[in-house]
Design a protein around this motif. Structure first.
Motif, PDB file in Angstrom:
ATOM      1  N   VAL A 217       0.863  -1.174   0.000  1.00 39.94           N
ATOM      2  CA  VAL A 217       0.000   0.000   0.000  1.00 39.94           C
ATOM      3  C   VAL A 217       0.900   1.225   0.000  1.00 39.94           C
ATOM      4  O   VAL A 217       1.767   1.374   0.861  1.00 39.94           O
TER       5      VAL A 217
ATOM      6  N   ILE B 169      -2.615   5.264   1.511  1.00 39.10           N
ATOM      7  CA  ILE B 169      -2.880   5.381   2.949  1.00 39.10           C
ATOM      8  C   ILE B 169      -3.502   6.737   3.249  1.00 39.10           C
ATOM      9  O   ILE B 169      -4.494   6.834   3.968  1.00 39.10           O
ATOM     10  N   SER B 170      -2.962   7.794   2.672  1.00 40.74           N
ATOM     11  CA  SER B 170      -3.520   9.133   2.883  1.00 40.74           C
ATOM     12  C   SER B 170      -4.949   9.218   2.389  1.00 40.74           C
ATOM     13  O   SER B 170      -5.829   9.787   3.056  1.00 40.74           O
TER      14      SER B 170
END
Length: 93
Positions: free
Chosen positions: A71, A76-77
């Motif tokens: 990922v 992730i953000s």
């Protein structure tokens, strides 16, 4: 594959103020009554097949074909932007 989370089991416990019996009972309450899937064959498949086995099992259990097992920071953000704040707070606690 994990058991579904049952909200009635997610109670707070002051670990430092609890005795051994309270801690053991709290931990026992988090465990499902028994495995929903025999996991040893899955572990063996991943040990012998590596990333490809993870992809196959993800396809089998989740119905998803993964291009990558990693990922990125951007992903992730983006995910953090759609997770409700109370859930993030609960994860952080």
């Amino acid at each position: 594959m994990s058991a579904p989370v049952r909200p009635e089991l997610l109670r707070r416990l002051d670990w430092s103020a609890s005795d051994a019996a309270e801690r053991a009972a709290w931990i026992a309450a988090l465990r499902p009554p028994g495995p929903t899937v025999e996991v040893q064959p899955l572990v063996d498949a991943v040990r012998s097949g590596g990333d490809e086995a993870v992809r196959d099992l993800t396809r089998r259990f989740d119905g998803v074909d993964l291009d990558s097992l990693w990922v990125s920071p951007d992903e992730i953000s983006a995910a953090l932007g759609v997770v409700p704040a109370p859930l993030l707070d609960a994860i952080d606690d």
